[in-house]
Scaffold this active site. Sequence first.
Site, PDB file in Angstrom:
ATOM      1  CG  LEU A   1      -1.755  -1.242   1.492  1.00  0.00           C
ATOM      2  CD1 LEU A   1      -2.633  -1.044   2.733  1.00  0.00           C
ATOM      3  CD2 LEU A   1      -2.606  -1.598   0.281  1.00  0.00           C
ATOM      4  CB  CYS A   2       0.935   4.298   0.133  1.00  0.00           C
ATOM      5  SG  CYS A   2       1.377   6.041  -0.105  1.00  0.00           S
ATOM      6  CB  THR A   3       5.757   4.675   0.755  1.00  0.00           C
ATOM      7  OG1 THR A   3       5.336   4.451   2.093  1.00  0.00           O
ATOM      8  CG2 THR A   3       5.382   6.084   0.321  1.00  0.00           C
ATOM      9  N   GLY A   4       4.735   1.336   0.554  1.00  0.00           N
ATOM     10  CA  GLY A   4       5.164  -0.049   0.722  1.00  0.00           C
ATOM     11  C   GLY A   4       5.769  -0.623  -0.541  1.00  0.00           C
TER      12      GLY A   4
ATOM     13  CB  THR B   1       4.320   4.142  -5.123  1.00  0.00           C
ATOM     14  OG1 THR B   1       4.304   4.492  -3.733  1.00  0.00           O
ATOM     15  CG2 THR B   1       5.147   5.164  -5.897  1.00  0.00           C
TER      16      THR B   1
END
Length: 311
Positions: free
Chosen positions: A96-99, A116
């Site tokens: 999720l996102c910056t993961g 991202t």
Amino acid sequence: MHRIAVVVVSPVLSFDVSIPLMVFNSVPHYDVRICTARPGTMPTVGGPDIVVPYGLDRVDWADTVIAVGSGGEQAPPETLAALRKAADGGARIASLCTGAFVLAQADLLDGRRATTHWGLAGDLAARFTEVDVQPDRLFVEDGGIYTSAGAAAAIDLCLHLVRLDYGAAVANTAARLAVVSPVRPGGQSQYIETPLPAERGTSLAATRAWALERLDRPLSLADLAAHASMSVRTLTRRFHAETGTSPLQWLLLRRIDRARELLETTRLPMGQVAAQSGLGGADSLRKHMVNLVGLTPTAYRAGFTRLPAGT
């Protein structure tokens, strides 16, 4: 129960940690555990500390592993090793996102398409040149690895995973219980000109709600424009500004959602499913299901029916 390990990497937003808990725990099909390399109290960016109770042994336990946090910073080597081991063992991997930076550091995105948050997509592409970064996507799947953009797009990806696991009816239930919109398609643009409707009465939300009540009827651009009391050109421009997609594409996706629910929850003949979804006949239903879902209606019903055998 489908087991999910959410691997938290500092720095992290508390919102990013809460998303999988909110979505997956809203239906009784998932066991979600939050884990990290060093369990205990963890600070969050601009928010309260959180307590992460589990270590990386939960990654071995999980069917799906979701990486959150890092903000683009380097993840602990033991976290990267655990993610590689999970991928090698056949677990479904997501971020999720910056993961996405964590998955990239684990070399899990090499040669794959990924996304991202749009503000960090350029950094991801520059640092990890083997990754095909898609900056204008809500979420991306490539080879069983899923990545999402930030904030609400992470909710979309989690709902998409629910739909893959248990079908559209369960995913829509999860969306309703979490009080969010039904899952948007991953290819929809991150760049929405008007994410919050203006207060001057110009939002098309009422027209979209009106259309949802009439999916079993023919609806044209002219019909939608007439309901919204504007020209077709203005409707098209504002619709894309609010939703990131065209009116007719949005309408087709909502018809497919209706067809999926009918296939899962009824034994209606294919012609009636098509008619009640506004997709015409059985041939049209089959064509659109194969193009947009990747399964024929018969195969979809066999895989996702919610009816007891013999009813």
